[in-house]
Scaffold this active site. Structure first.
Site, PDB file in Angstrom:
ATOM      1  CE  LYS A 150      -3.952   2.294   2.680  1.00  0.00           C
ATOM      2  NZ  LYS A 150      -4.330   1.419   3.906  1.00  0.00           N
ATOM      3  CB  SER A 225      -7.379   3.627   3.133  1.00  0.00           C
ATOM      4  OG  SER A 225      -7.009   2.956   3.681  1.00  0.00           O
ATOM      5  CB  SER A 226      -5.668  -1.279   1.864  1.00  0.00           C
ATOM      6  OG  SER A 226      -5.582  -0.849   2.178  1.00  0.00           O
ATOM      7  CB  ILE A 246      -7.984   3.159  10.331  1.00  0.00           C
ATOM      8  CG1 ILE A 246      -7.753   3.732  12.255  1.00  0.00           C
ATOM      9  CG2 ILE A 246      -8.350   4.062  10.306  1.00  0.00           C
ATOM     10  CD1 ILE A 246      -6.358   5.039  12.427  1.00  0.00           C
ATOM     11  N   GLY A 248     -11.809  -0.450   8.090  1.00  0.00           N
ATOM     12  CA  GLY A 248     -12.162  -1.463   7.198  1.00  0.00           C
ATOM     13  C   GLY A 248     -11.076  -1.253   6.413  1.00  0.00           C
ATOM     14  CB  SER A 249      -8.144   0.586   5.810  1.00  0.00           C
ATOM     15  OG  SER A 249      -9.315   1.952   6.218  1.00  0.00           O
TER      16      SER A 249
END
Length: 580
Positions: A150, A225-226, A246, A248-249
């Site tokens: 990432k 976010s990933s 953080i 659900g990323s």
């Protein structure tokens, strides 16, 4: 419902005053956004330089693939992409596969997937040099395995941009601890992947690199976010990745893209070298974790990372090696069962997936116990949001200063820019005019009120006590699915994943089914729990999902990563058997 009634009692003023203040807020926002949105040539030039670096790295990687294929014309690289990680590593260790063949097969596929999904931020050209010396780590568990990382995972000499201009052209001086461990285990980090602006979103778009889309439907988001990792693995361009989570990323993009993702207990893996969205925030810890095609790959990655080398590089991590005995156990489980948390009604396809998995597990001899989260509204707003935004989102806004604001983030960012007095006033007055109770509560969370750490500790203690009264080993529950239409993530909650970051419980997702025509028909009648604007927005977000993957979420108590993964493996195997 009781929590909402308490909020409603605060709304005393008449509708005209609330409307007036909303107009004032809109005007104030436009003025405040001048702090964030920049039209300066310097910003545009900086963005263009970042895009040029990406383009150049992609060009050089493509040239290296062409040269390799020209000099190895008799080798068919395509079958390598079909191998699961367990078989790939076995053949690499045996010598029946050449690491160079594996590397270039995935590099070629990554370039093709990126052209379709826009998931990469930069090819790590140093991987070409590492490939020449990877034989020195042949005993490593991940020998010869290309790994994607990432954007916020530190790689020496490269930016960890987090999707903001502030971090561009600030190359890190040292590999993140996990990158060092991956290399020690023979893995080859070869590409960095896209993230949303500022990381605090479960979409995947930013002003530098643009929108990443879903491998199963280009009109849907990959999640975040990933999200770059979800798209790349879901599209076949990588078979193992390191993300971070953080709220659900890891789990959301894995769910949206039809792959497996795992969030360990924060502290089980080293976070040193990861760029954080809000550095110093301790109430809701972020944690790195693996993303892969199957559960065995997640377990192998955890086994590889939980080694003496990591414990030596980061002494703050407890020296707990991976417990293979627990992962391979076949002992019947007592499983907590959650279909709806009382805050948001899941989509019809998600409800069906949880019920179907429950039935399979019961047939396999496992016992189910009803389970309901405690005080869910309080947990999400009073603890989760106030924990992340204890400074009133000041840190996040500061990171965005001088940067264009991404379209996916505009609706989410607007309330962050309000001055504290306006946030407090609007939290008091918003409900009577807008009829959006959650907006009022969210505004309260953004006022910048510090939460006593003891409140969070009490909530975790109460939840563990509740878990033990139910006498369960693990929990089966929904995750967000199916993938959202573009521009909808900022308008919806991620409560089904956020809760387990707050509690710091390990959690992972496993794809189990796809959205059917019948699910879509049932969705037409979806009203939600509160029948409010947020329920309507959720319905709009997931509409048009026929054929998209749907996952379930598996949860365990802190530090029980092996048990959680064992549960995920059980779900995966039973689902596969049911399809035969």
């Amino acid at each position: 419902m009781e929590y909402k009634k308490e909020v409603l009692q605060e709304a005393k003023m008449d509708c005209w005053m609330a409307a007036l203040l909303t107009i004032v807020a809109g005007v104030g926002t436009l003025l405040l956004l001048r702090r964030v949105v920049s039209s300066h040539p310097e910003a545009k030039e900086k963005i263009q330089r970042a895009r040029n670096r990406r383009t150049e790295s992609l060009r050089r990687a493509e040239e290296s693939v062409i040269r390799y294929k020209q000099s190895h014309q008799t080798i068919d690289l395509a079958p390598i992409l079909e191998l699961p990680l367990s078989q790939l590593t076995k053949q690499l260790h045996e010598g029946s596969l050449d690491p160079k063949d594996v590397f270039y097969s995935y590099m070629e596929k990554t370039l093709a997937v990126h052209k379709k999904l826009n998931c990469c931020t930069e090819i790590l050209l140093e991987s070409l040099d590492q490939l020449e010396t990877v034989g020195s780590n042949k005993e490593g568990l991940l020998y010869g395995v290309p790994v994607s990382i990432k954007d916020n995972c530190g790689y020496k000499g490269h930016d960890s941009s987090c999707g903001v201009l502030l971090h561009l052209e600030q190359p890190v001086q040292e590999d993140a601890v996990l990158v060092q461990v991956l290399k020690k285990q023979g893995a080859i980090p070869f590409v960095k992947t896209n993230v949303p602006q500022g990381l605090l979103s479960y979409d995947c778009s930013n002003p530098m690199y643009g929108q990443t889309v879903n491998p199963h439907n280009l009109q849907k988001t990959s999640g975040g976010s990933s999200g770059g990792e979800g798209a790349l693995i879901g599209g076949g361009g990588s078979l193992l990745a390191i993300g971070s989570d953080i709220g659900g990323s890891i789990r959301i993009p894995a769910s949206f893209c039809g792959i497996c993702g795992f969030k360990p207990t924060a502290g089980r893996l080293s976070s040193q070298g990861f760029q954080a969205a809000c550095r110093g925030q301790k109430s809701v810890p972020s944690t790195p974790g693996p993303i892969a095609r199957d559960v065995d790959s997640l377990a192998l990655c955890m086994q590889a990372l939980l080694c003496d080398h990591m414990f030596s590089l980061d002494p703050t991590v407890p020296p707990l090696p991976f417990n293979m005995q627990i992962y391979q156990s076949s002992k019947p489980l007592r499983i907590g069962y959650l279909e709806c948390d009382g805050f948001q009604q899941p989509s019809p396809s998600m409800v069906r997936s949880v019920r179907e998995v429950k039935a399979l597990l019961e047939q396999a001899g496992h016992t189910f116990v009803p389970f309901q989260p405690l005080r869910i509204k309080e947990a999400l707003y009073e603890l989760m949001l106030k924990g992340i935004y204890a400074d009133g989102a000041t840190t996040l806004i500061q990171k965005l200063v001088g940067s264009p604001l991404d379209p996916t983030l505009k609706q989410q960012i607007l309330p962050y820019t309000f001055p504290v007095w306006l946030k407090k006033t609007l939290s008091f007055l918003l409900k009577p005019w807008l009829l959006i109770t959650d907006a009022c509560i969210c505004m309260k969370a953004l006022r910048g009120d510090w939460i006593p750490l003891c409140s969070l500790q009490d909530y975790i203690k109460d939840t563990i006590a509740h878990w033990r009264r139910c006498n369960i080993d693990v929990l089966l529950c929904p995750v967000i699915a199916p993938a959202y239409n573009l521009l909808y993530c900022a308008k919806n909650s991620s409560n089904y994943t956020m809760l387990y970051n707050l509690l710091n419980f390990p959690a992972g997702v496993v794809p189990v089914t796809t959205v059917t025509k019948e699910d879509e028909e049932e969705l037409k009648h979806y009203a939600g729990i509160y029948q409010d604007v947020y329920d309507k927005l959720f319905k709009e977000a997931v509409t048009g999902g026929e054929g998209l993957p749907v996952a379930v979420q598996c949860v365990a108590l802190p530090w029980q990563e092996e048990l959680c993964l064992r549960f995920m493996k059980e779900v995966e195997q039973l689902v596969k058997q049911s399809r035969k």
